[in-house]
Structures are given as C-alpha cells and as structure tokens.
Write an enzyme that holds these catalytic residues in place. Sequence first.
Site, PDB file in Angstrom:
ATOM      1  N   GLU A  42       0.824  -1.096  -0.049  1.00  0.00           N
ATOM      2  CA  GLU A  42       0.142   0.044   0.061  1.00  0.00           C
ATOM      3  C   GLU A  42       0.868   1.236  -0.024  1.00  0.00           C
ATOM      4  O   GLU A  42       1.875   1.366   0.707  1.00  0.00           O
ATOM      5  CB  GLU A  42      -0.839   0.192   1.351  1.00  0.00           C
TER       6      GLU A  42
ATOM      7  N   ALA B  66      -6.570   9.205   2.992  1.00  0.00           N
ATOM      8  CA  ALA B  66      -6.158   8.639   4.187  1.00  0.00           C
ATOM      9  C   ALA B  66      -5.479   9.761   5.250  1.00  0.00           C
ATOM     10  O   ALA B  66      -4.765  10.570   4.787  1.00  0.00           O
ATOM     11  CB  ALA B  66      -5.444   7.257   4.039  1.00  0.00           C
TER      12      ALA B  66
ATOM     13  N   HIS C  49      -8.268   3.059  -3.742  1.00  0.00           N
ATOM     14  CA  HIS C  49      -8.987   3.019  -2.621  1.00  0.00           C
ATOM     15  C   HIS C  49     -10.084   4.066  -2.970  1.00  0.00           C
ATOM     16  O   HIS C  49      -9.576   5.183  -3.670  1.00  0.00           O
ATOM     17  CB  HIS C  49      -8.283   3.549  -1.451  1.00  0.00           C
TER      18      HIS C  49
ATOM     19  N   ARG D  86     -15.684   3.688   3.700  1.00  0.00           N
ATOM     20  CA  ARG D  86     -16.268   4.709   4.180  1.00  0.00           C
ATOM     21  C   ARG D  86     -15.112   6.137   4.168  1.00  0.00           C
ATOM     22  O   ARG D  86     -15.759   7.277   3.843  1.00  0.00           O
ATOM     23  CB  ARG D  86     -16.919   4.730   5.637  1.00  0.00           C
TER      24      ARG D  86
ATOM     25  N   ALA E  14     -19.389   1.840   3.646  1.00  0.00           N
ATOM     26  CA  ALA E  14     -18.743   1.221   2.728  1.00  0.00           C
ATOM     27  C   ALA E  14     -19.545   0.271   1.957  1.00  0.00           C
ATOM     28  O   ALA E  14     -19.466   0.155   0.711  1.00  0.00           O
ATOM     29  CB  ALA E  14     -17.602   0.617   3.251  1.00  0.00           C
TER      30      ALA E  14
ATOM     31  N   LYS F  84     -21.004  -5.816   4.075  1.00  0.00           N
ATOM     32  CA  LYS F  84     -20.258  -5.541   3.051  1.00  0.00           C
ATOM     33  C   LYS F  84     -19.967  -6.751   2.242  1.00  0.00           C
ATOM     34  O   LYS F  84     -20.053  -6.856   0.953  1.00  0.00           O
ATOM     35  CB  LYS F  84     -18.821  -5.235   3.671  1.00  0.00           C
TER      36      LYS F  84
HETATM   37  P1  FAD Z   1     -17.767   0.989   7.192  1.00  0.00           P
HETATM   38  O1  FAD Z   1     -17.630  -0.493   6.916  1.00  0.00           O
HETATM   39  O2  FAD Z   1     -18.873   1.846   6.664  1.00  0.00           O
HETATM   40  O3  FAD Z   1     -17.707   0.942   8.938  1.00  0.00           O
HETATM   41  C1  FAD Z   1     -17.483   1.971   9.690  1.00  0.00           C
HETATM   42  C2  FAD Z   1     -18.434   1.873  11.002  1.00  0.00           C
HETATM   43  O4  FAD Z   1     -19.755   1.838  10.696  1.00  0.00           O
HETATM   44  C3  FAD Z   1     -17.950   0.546  11.667  1.00  0.00           C
HETATM   45  O5  FAD Z   1     -18.017   0.773  13.050  1.00  0.00           O
HETATM   46  C4  FAD Z   1     -19.048  -0.282  11.325  1.00  0.00           C
HETATM   47  O6  FAD Z   1     -19.205  -1.331  12.162  1.00  0.00           O
HETATM   48  C5  FAD Z   1     -20.266   0.223  11.114  1.00  0.00           C
HETATM   49  N1  FAD Z   1     -20.976  -0.103  10.010  1.00  0.00           N
HETATM   50  C6  FAD Z   1     -20.570  -0.661   8.852  1.00  0.00           C
HETATM   51  N2  FAD Z   1     -21.536  -0.754   7.980  1.00  0.00           N
HETATM   52  C7  FAD Z   1     -22.606  -0.651   8.639  1.00  0.00           C
HETATM   53  C8  FAD Z   1     -24.143  -0.508   8.266  1.00  0.00           C
HETATM   54  N3  FAD Z   1     -24.468  -0.980   6.921  1.00  0.00           N
HETATM   55  N4  FAD Z   1     -24.971  -0.130   9.002  1.00  0.00           N
HETATM   56  C9  FAD Z   1     -24.436   0.352  10.340  1.00  0.00           C
HETATM   57  N5  FAD Z   1     -23.259   0.271  10.546  1.00  0.00           N
HETATM   58  C10 FAD Z   1     -22.424   0.250   9.863  1.00  0.00           C
HETATM   59  N6  FAD Z   1      -9.476   5.858   4.886  1.00  0.00           N
HETATM   60  C11 FAD Z   1      -9.363   6.946   3.935  1.00  0.00           C
HETATM   61  O7  FAD Z   1      -9.843   7.821   4.240  1.00  0.00           O
HETATM   62  N7  FAD Z   1      -8.711   6.491   2.962  1.00  0.00           N
HETATM   63  C12 FAD Z   1      -7.796   5.382   2.424  1.00  0.00           C
HETATM   64  O8  FAD Z   1      -7.288   5.338   1.449  1.00  0.00           O
HETATM   65  C13 FAD Z   1      -8.161   4.390   3.467  1.00  0.00           C
HETATM   66  N8  FAD Z   1      -7.489   2.787   3.304  1.00  0.00           N
HETATM   67  C14 FAD Z   1      -7.563   2.102   4.294  1.00  0.00           C
HETATM   68  C15 FAD Z   1      -7.092   0.667   3.956  1.00  0.00           C
HETATM   69  C16 FAD Z   1      -7.209  -0.260   4.718  1.00  0.00           C
HETATM   70  C17 FAD Z   1      -6.915  -1.573   4.425  1.00  0.00           C
HETATM   71  C18 FAD Z   1      -8.080  -0.135   5.958  1.00  0.00           C
HETATM   72  C19 FAD Z   1      -8.254  -1.163   7.132  1.00  0.00           C
HETATM   73  C20 FAD Z   1      -8.431   1.174   6.211  1.00  0.00           C
HETATM   74  C21 FAD Z   1      -8.389   2.245   5.559  1.00  0.00           C
HETATM   75  N9  FAD Z   1      -9.179   3.675   5.725  1.00  0.00           N
HETATM   76  C22 FAD Z   1      -8.572   4.466   4.964  1.00  0.00           C
HETATM   77  C23 FAD Z   1      -9.628   4.015   7.048  1.00  0.00           C
HETATM   78  C24 FAD Z   1     -11.138   3.732   6.904  1.00  0.00           C
HETATM   79  O9  FAD Z   1     -11.747   4.672   6.026  1.00  0.00           O
HETATM   80  C25 FAD Z   1     -11.396   3.974   8.532  1.00  0.00           C
HETATM   81  O10 FAD Z   1     -11.064   2.867   9.179  1.00  0.00           O
HETATM   82  C26 FAD Z   1     -13.010   4.244   8.396  1.00  0.00           C
HETATM   83  O11 FAD Z   1     -13.170   4.961   9.775  1.00  0.00           O
HETATM   84  C27 FAD Z   1     -13.928   3.111   8.437  1.00  0.00           C
HETATM   85  O12 FAD Z   1     -13.970   2.445   7.026  1.00  0.00           O
HETATM   86  P2  FAD Z   1     -14.670   1.279   6.559  1.00  0.00           P
HETATM   87  O13 FAD Z   1     -14.701   1.319   5.124  1.00  0.00           O
HETATM   88  O14 FAD Z   1     -14.360   0.266   7.369  1.00  0.00           O
HETATM   89  O15 FAD Z   1     -16.359   1.773   7.079  1.00  0.00           O
END
Ligand code: FAD
Length: 290
Positions: free
Chosen positions: A15, A49, A75, A105, A120, A160
């Site tokens: 990454e 990020a 991403h 997200r 997401a 997801k």
């Molecule tokens: P989600 O899956 O939406 O989850 C966020 C929260 O909401 C969690 O607590 C989950 O339990 C809850 N949730 C999920 N789906 C639902 C639903 N349908 N209904 C109710 N609650 C729900 N951030 C950036 O800004 N840019 C990047 O490029 C980036 N790259 C990353 C790469 C990796 C491998 C990882 C692990 C993280 C990365 N992040 C990045 C950080 C990420 O955006 C954050 O961790 C963010 O807070 C959550 O993203 P998510 O996609 O897991 O969100």
Amino acid sequence: MNSYFNSPKPAYSFEIFPPKGTGSLASVFATIDELASLSPDLISVTYGAGGTSRENTVEIASKIQNSYNIPAVAHLTCVGATKVSLDTILDKLQANGVSNILALRGDLVEGEPLGEFKHASDLIEYMKRHYSFTVFAACYPEKHPEAPSLEADIDNLKKKVDAGADVLITQLFFSNDDFFRFRDKVRAAGINTPIETGIMPITSASQVTRMVNLCGATLPETIRRKLAAYGHNSMAMKEAGIAYAVEQISDLLASETDGIHLYTMNQPSIAKRISESLRGILYSRRVKCD
Ligand code: FAD
C-alpha cells in the site's frame, strides 16, 4: 475475482499513499520503481487517508496498472462523494484498465459531510450494481473504533460481504493472536471471503504512536519494551521494527493467511528489507519464484 486469492499461495501486496501537500508525484513514482522490483501481486493507492490528498489516486493507480504492469487497487471513500462524483472516478479507472477498488467509508474529515453514501456497504452495493470491479473492503481484527463490540462489527462486515465485497484487508495489528481469534469469528459468522492481513512495520516511536491513536490497535508488551529501549535511537528502532514485522509475517504465512498487505508508508527500503528477509518463505510459496 483476482486469481491471487483463488490460488493456495498467499497474495503479497503493498500500500502506498499519494504525495502529501506540495509533495511531487515524481517521488511517488520513484517509490513505485523500487517496490515494483519486489514483484508484488498488487499495489494499492490510498484516497484521502489521514486527511491526505484525494487528487492523485486515479493517476497513480492507472500508472501502476499500465506502465508497471502491476495490478492496481484504487482506494475510494464515501467522504464528500455523490453518485455523480463517484461515477466520474469509476469511469476513469475503468477506462484506464484499473479493475480493483478498495471501497471504504473513509476517515471522517471535520467539516466535510459523508455525502450520498453512509457506509462502505452502500458504496460496494452501488459499484456491484453498476460496474464490474473486483471490490476489496476493510475489516478490523480488534474491531472498528466506533463499533460497540467485535460481534457488532462482524455483523456489519457481513453487510459488506453480502453487498459483494470479494476480498477483505485487515486494519494493522501487532498481535497475531488477535487476528486468529477474529478470523475464527468471521468464519463462524459464515464469511468465507479471502482476508489479507495488513502489516505495518514500526519505523519510529512517533509513527507507531500516531497510528495507534488513529486506529486503536493494541501495542503488545513486547513492542512497548522495544519502544522504551530503542525509541530514542532511530536506527535501532527501525531495525527492531523490521525484525518484528518479519517475525509477524512469517507466523501469519505459517498459519494459512490468504495474503500479506504491507503498509509501506512510502518507504521502499523497509519493504525491501522485509521482502528479502522473507524471500525463502514467501517466494517459495508463490507462483512468481525467482
Ligand atoms: P464502514 O464499513 O462503513 O464501517 C464504519 C463503522 O460503521 C464501523 O464501526 C462499522 O461497524 C459500522 N458499519 C458498517 N456498515 C454499517 C451499516 N451498513 N450499518 C450500520 N453500521 C455499519 N481511509 C481513508 O480515508 N482513505 C484510505 O485510502 C483508507 N485506506 C484504508 C485501507 C485499509 C486496508 C483500512 C483497514 C482502512 C483504510 N482507511 C482509509 C480507513 C477507513 O476509512 C476507516 O477505518 C473508516 O473509519 C472506516 O472505513 P470502513 O470502510 O471500514 O467503514
């Protein structure tokens, strides 16, 4: 779906992030030059990020795909996204031959609303309905910081996967036992999607403190001891961090991980040291032996 995750051999991906502030794209391409020589299966490019740039993800991912001939993962996040803005990006990526998206997200940015997509899973559902990308999604061995419990977070992870996520990549973690417990629970919840394990080598005391504050990962006692002993000596800390990452990865490879995703922090010399130390283990298990 990507063949790397169908094969019995673990995938190996890196990454990187776009330049921060006024940083130049040339420095990122110099980083990719070095990473490419390590023959990764994929290179992913972050998007906003930690409040960094969202401007160059498409361009960098397209170049990885087309000039380096390495499959790229772009991403994308929900932050500030509308269907129209998302389509513009996805159409560009598709036209440029980038076929993998990590749908997130996003890190919440103060003063910037999420937009039309709240999670997401909404993004994944939209992409699967309108496009044919292979979709990656994030998962959290120690639970997402906002989730009330690991179980609730895994319920949301299932949303997801049900929306169409093809591959999962974990948040960084330092204790493999946390990951093994998480993987058992995920599999017990009926999620059989490949999970790549995200590993961040510790390169300095300030870097690890910043990352742990951001994502809530637990620091095991063995790392705390190393920080106390070597934290003031950047060379010693880096050596200890590389050694820890090598040990962590070799244990994951011994435990049937689906893949290793190295958070390179745009430091190819560290990725190189780790890859070389693991050569006998990692490369002997993969298709691309040399
Ligand atoms: P989600 O899956 O939406 O989850 C966020 C929260 O909401 C969690 O607590 C989950 O339990 C809850 N949730 C999920 N789906 C639902 C639903 N349908 N209904 C109710 N609650 C729900 N951030 C950036 O800004 N840019 C990047 O490029 C980036 N790259 C990353 C790469 C990796 C491998 C990882 C692990 C993280 C990365 N992040 C990045 C950080 C990420 O955006 C954050 O961790 C963010 O807070 C959550 O993203 P998510 O996609 O897991 O969100």
